[in-house]
Design a protein around this motif. Structure first.
Motif, PDB file in Angstrom:
ATOM      1  N   GLU A   5     -78.264 -31.642  22.139  1.00 34.14           N
ATOM      2  CA  GLU A   5     -77.330 -32.085  23.179  1.00 34.14           C
ATOM      3  C   GLU A   5     -75.970 -32.467  22.625  1.00 34.14           C
ATOM      4  O   GLU A   5     -75.092 -32.861  23.372  1.00 34.14           O
TER       5      GLU A   5
ATOM      6  N   GLU B 167     -72.387 -31.889  21.372  1.00 26.37           N
ATOM      7  CA  GLU B 167     -71.358 -30.842  21.418  1.00 26.37           C
ATOM      8  C   GLU B 167     -70.277 -31.197  20.400  1.00 26.37           C
ATOM      9  O   GLU B 167     -69.771 -32.314  20.371  1.00 26.37           O
TER      10      GLU B 167
ATOM     11  N   THR C 249     -73.106 -23.661  31.892  1.00 23.81           N
ATOM     12  CA  THR C 249     -73.100 -25.123  31.905  1.00 23.81           C
ATOM     13  C   THR C 249     -72.198 -25.616  30.784  1.00 23.81           C
ATOM     14  O   THR C 249     -72.299 -25.148  29.652  1.00 23.81           O
TER      15      THR C 249
ATOM     16  N   GLY D 248     -71.259 -28.509  28.354  1.00 19.71           N
ATOM     17  CA  GLY D 248     -71.723 -29.755  27.745  1.00 19.71           C
ATOM     18  C   GLY D 248     -70.541 -30.500  27.147  1.00 19.71           C
ATOM     19  O   GLY D 248     -69.684 -29.876  26.517  1.00 19.71           O
TER      20      GLY D 248
ATOM     21  N   THR E 171     -69.551 -34.046  24.888  1.00 19.29           N
ATOM     22  CA  THR E 171     -70.013 -35.209  24.137  1.00 19.29           C
ATOM     23  C   THR E 171     -68.834 -36.132  23.866  1.00 19.29           C
ATOM     24  O   THR E 171     -67.814 -35.699  23.323  1.00 19.29           O
TER      25      THR E 171
ATOM     26  N   ASP F  91     -74.842 -33.716  35.240  1.00 19.00           N
ATOM     27  CA  ASP F  91     -76.217 -34.166  34.946  1.00 19.00           C
ATOM     28  C   ASP F  91     -77.136 -33.966  36.152  1.00 19.00           C
ATOM     29  O   ASP F  91     -78.011 -34.801  36.420  1.00 19.00           O
TER      30      ASP F  91
ATOM     31  N   THR G 233     -73.538 -37.692  25.943  1.00 17.54           N
ATOM     32  CA  THR G 233     -73.331 -36.297  26.352  1.00 17.54           C
ATOM     33  C   THR G 233     -73.591 -36.166  27.844  1.00 17.54           C
ATOM     34  O   THR G 233     -74.580 -36.709  28.346  1.00 17.54           O
TER      35      THR G 233
ATOM     36  N   ARG H 272     -73.588 -33.130  31.118  1.00 13.47           N
ATOM     37  CA  ARG H 272     -73.628 -31.681  31.332  1.00 13.47           C
ATOM     38  C   ARG H 272     -73.082 -31.378  32.714  1.00 13.47           C
ATOM     39  O   ARG H 272     -73.555 -31.934  33.717  1.00 13.47           O
TER      40      ARG H 272
ATOM     41  N   GLN I 209     -72.559 -28.832  35.635  1.00 13.97           N
ATOM     42  CA  GLN I 209     -73.076 -27.569  36.177  1.00 13.97           C
ATOM     43  C   GLN I 209     -71.959 -26.849  36.938  1.00 13.97           C
ATOM     44  O   GLN I 209     -71.175 -27.477  37.650  1.00 13.97           O
TER      45      GLN I 209
END
Lengths: 543, 307
Positions: A245, A247, A427, A429, A431, A461, A497, A499, A501
């Protein structure tokens, strides 16, 4: 005397006997008498020797006792001198040296309780071994670092556990803890080192440093608990890396490091008498992005802090020339903070200066989109499609601007395959990580994410929390405000992190007939950050 | 007077001879003058793209710059219509034309260097992301065009399997080393003799490979500039003495690397017929793509916020 008469004599006295039997009998009698005389002589000498060994006043020579007493007196004087030189105040030097001397005299003058006294002295030496060792190390002509005295103290307790068992070890631990608490603790009694030792004497300095060492150990426990260490962040980062996870990103090159800095921070005097002001000074430097006319708003404050990490109430100092600044490209100002030592109280503490400022960090990543068939085509030929087009690994890395926040981004493996007439949804990601070990985040004010033309963001998320979105020049931009960010960034010292979409609108719109499309995702974060510097100071009592 | 006339005649003749000799000399020099470029029928490239040195690679934010590309067809086949696509990061760079076409003749004895043209693109940089002093972005030129390979490989037909007669040649594999002036080449031709009903049927195993630096695509998909295909990418036409041979597989896919096809003649040769050499004509039709990459650097000026 007639002729033919035989006479018998024995011994040297010339006495004669008529018969041999009489002579033999006289001889035996004489031998027995000699044996008896010898035995009596031996017994008499043994008795004399035994009586000479008895320590009785009547038996010990007066000369030996006087020598011992003289020796004890000399030892008393030497002990007093050493303790006094080490820094113990007179009353305590006399008391300790005198007490030991009295015990020794007691041993000499009253032999019956001597055994008890020796045992008592032994117990005192063992249970207070840590403290006695500390005193002994402090008496050395050079200053032993507090770290080693701490190890010594812990070592004596460990030996007690190992040699004499749990009972003795626990007793030793409790006695030493109590003694050190009385000597170095926060309550200033007559037995506290600030009262018992002379200021700036070797014992005083050793006690001060030992107190600071103990406080640092305590403080580090608190820091670990708060999660404010680089170790904690490193562990979090490793967990994210292990779970895939995390990045990555690279910092954009700038001619100067961006942000706010407190440089050359110090105090004018590290040891001040109570009532004397503490002057903490620093150089406040700000470096904004020179290619814009932006300024940085900075708020300063200074105060005192205990070694255990607690702010000292009412210790806020006065800052000159001002406590609020608005700085631009590479501006620097000297700043002084005057603190009231009476608020600190006697003993060691920390003088702290803090700077809080608004900052913005941006990041972007290029996405490379390619028809799936072309990717497969290259794969069959054992070629990397992006390499064949001249695109290297560096072009795939996220880039974030310099500052306290590190932002890594990732789109998964690139190129991103696109199927004609099929929706695609990469997606993103992201961080976030604290980039500066010397500071912390106070609050997050705004987060803005921009998607390239042809792609829409639908959630973070898995939650549809992107409400404030608009499209400008075909790019969709979504903004999250402070309230939304509070939930996302609960732990301000973090590696986190999220995510995002997305949903692609149209492959044709994205590719526009080309075998490759390059589209960037952009991000910017506005936040308040705080940096601080601490300097150790010691407030001394008035002499 | 007669003497004067005779003297004048003699003088004019001498002058005429000099003039004639001079003209002949000039004509001779022109015949044997500076040698032009020699025509070479080998090579492994088709259309090559070079970035002209006058192109601008580094420029300022919100400014325009020129990109000049020199296209040169150094293969032997003509390109009647090629398509090009320019790939840039549209959020950072805009360009006047993103797609276009070109036509270039191949090399020939009258044009040994091949057709050439120059394409010009006007680029303009947009506002960079905030807080960035410089930004790297690519300029990718992607050309797709139909191409052909013509290979004439001398092969030895040897029907005399019983070795009864003297042979004028020996049937051995023939290498196509050096290419045939195209990015797809015939690398090897292996003659095989198949005997059926006491007659000899010539068969050839032909090896074909992509020896250029680009990618082979199906000619029917050139409109999409090589958007990928699952079908064959090369069509092959093989002739032996005016006969078109039947080849298998019909679908030639070079994606896995060098590929072999087997081509068989329908003509039978009696075993009593003599050995002879004849050219095997191989014509390959395919599409080809060439890509050129140039990194651009955009620099932001101090105090420059946006365009």
């Amino acid at each position: 005397m007639g002729a033919g008469a035989v006479k018998y004599s024995v011994g040297l006295d010339g006495k004669l006997f008529d018969t041999s039997e009489e002579a033999e009998e006289a001889l035996k009698k004489q031998q027995a008498e000699e044996l008896a005389r010898e035995g009596a002589a031996i017994a008499a000498s043994a008795e004399a020797a035994a009586s000479a060994a008895k320590p009785t006043a009547t038996n010990t020579p007066f000369k030996n006792r006087r020598a011992l007493l003289l020796l004890i007196m000399l030892a008393l004087l030497a002990g007093y001198y050493l303790l006094n030189k080490a820094g113990l105040k007179n009353i305590w030097s006399v008391g300790i040296a005198g007490g030991i001397a009295v015990l020794l005299v007691l041993i000499i003058l009253a032999p019956s309780p001597a055994k008890f006294v020796w045992r008592l002295l032994g117990i005192i030496a063992i249970t207070a071994g840590g403290l006695l060792g500390f005193f002994a190390l402090a008496l050395l002509p050079f200053q032993v670092p507090a770290f080693f005295t701490t190890i010594f103290i812990l070592g004596t307790i460990a030996i007690a556990f190992a040699e004499w068992g749990k009972g003795a070890g626990i007793t030793l631990l409790l006695v030493n803890a109590l003694l050190f608490f009385i000597l170095l603790g926060p309550w200033h009694s007559k037995l506290h080192y600030t009262e018992a030792f002379r200021i700036d004497s070797p014992l005083y300095l050793a006690a001060e440093k030992q107190q600071a060492e103990f406080a640092k150990i305590w403080e580090s426990r608190v820091k670990v608990k708060q999660g404010a260490t680089g170790v904690q962040q490193d562990i979090k980062r490793r967990i994210l890396v292990a779970t895939g996870e995390y990045e990555d990103g690279v910092e954009a090159a700038t001619s100067e490091p961006l942000g706010v800095f407190l440089e050359k921070t110090a105090v004018t005097r590290e040891r001040v008498t109570i009532g004397t002001p503490i002057d903490l000074f620093t150089e406040l430097t700000a470096q904004t992005f020179g290619f814009s006319d932006e300024t940085l708003k900075i708020k300063l404050q200074c105060y005192g802090k205990t070694f255990s990490g607690n702010k000292i109430e009412g210790s806020n100092g006065d800052i000159t020339p001002q406590a609020e600044f608005e700085l631009a490209d590479l501006e620097s100002y000297p700043v002084d903070c005057v603190l009231n030592s009476e608020k600190f109280g006697v003993g060691p503490a920390k003088a702290v200066i803090e700077a809080e400022f608004d900052f913005t960090t941006s990041s972007f990543i290029k996405g490379h989109f390619m028809p799936q068939e072309i990717i497969r085509d290259y794969a069959r030929q054992k070629k990397q499609p992006l390499t064949e087009l001249g695109i290297s690994g560096r072009d795939l890395e996220a880039v974030y601007t310099a500052g306290p926040l590190r932002i890594g981004m990732g789109l998964g493996r690139q190129p991103i395959p696109i199927l004609p007439n099929t929706p695609f949804a990469p997606t993103l990601g992201i961080t976030f990580e604290n980039n500066w070990v010397q500071g912390k985040f106070v609050e997050f004010k705004k987060l803005t994410i921009t998607a390239p033309p042809g792609i829409e963001m639908i959630g973070i998320d898995g939650q549809k929390i992107l409400k404030n979105c608009k499209t400008i020049q075909k790019e969709q931009t979504c903004t999250m405000e402070e309230k939304d960010l509070e939930e996302m960034f609960k732990d301000k010292i973090f590696t986190r992190t999220i995510r995002v979409q997305t949903q692609g609108r149209s492959a044709e719109e994205l590719l526009q007939g080309a075998p490759l499309a390059i589209r960037s995702f952009k991000l910017s974060v506005d936040y308040v950050y705080q940096i601080s510097k601490e300097i150790d100071v010691t407030v001394l009592p008035i002499q | 007077m007669l003497q004067c006339f005779q003297f004048n005649n003699k003088h004019r003749s001498a002058q005429m001879r000099k003039i004639i000799f001079a003209i002949l000399g000039i004509l001779l020099a022109c015949q044997q003058g500076i040698q032009g470029p020699q025509f070479d029928s080998t090579g492994t490239e088709g259309v090559v793209v070079r970035i002209n040195p006058a192109s601008t690679q580094d420029f300022l934010m919100c400014q325009e710059s020129n990109m000049l590309l020199d296209l040169n067809n150094i293969g032997l086949a003509d390109v009647p219509q090629g398509i090009f696509t320019v790939i840039t990061e549209d959020q950072i760079i805009s360009t006047t034309k993103k797609q276009g076409s070109f036509a270039l003749d191949g090399r020939s004895p009258v044009n040994p260097e091949g057709g050439a043209t120059q394409l010009s693109f006007r680029l303009k940089s947009k506002t960079l992301p905030p807080q960035l002093e410089t930004y790297q972005t690519p300029f990718i030129f992607h050309a797709c065009y139909p191409y052909n390979t013509y290979a004439s490989i001398p092969v030895c037909i040897d029907p005399d399997v019983n070795n009864r007669q003297d042979k004028s040649c020996i049937s051995t594999p023939v290498s196509g080393k050096g290419g045939q002036g195209a990015p797809v080449a015939v690398t090897l031709v292996e003659p095989k003799i198949t005997i059926e009903d006491n007659t000899v049927i010539p068969t050839f195993i032909i090896s074909i490979a992509n020896v250029g630096r680009g990618r082979v695509v199906a000619p029917e998909l050139l409109g999409g500039c090589g958007a990928g295909t699952e079908k064959s990418t090369i069509r092959a036409f093989v002739q032996l003495q005016d006969e078109t041979l039947k080849c298998a597989p019909e679908a030639i896919d070079l994606r896995a690397g060098e590929t072999k096809i087997t081509c068989r003649s329908n003509k039978n040769f009696g075993t009593n017929q003599g050995t002879f050499t004849t050219p095997l004509s191989i014509h390959l039709e395919y599409g080809y793509t060439t890509t050129s990459f140039l990194p651009l650097t955009i620099t932001r000026l101090p105090q420059q916020k946006q365009c």
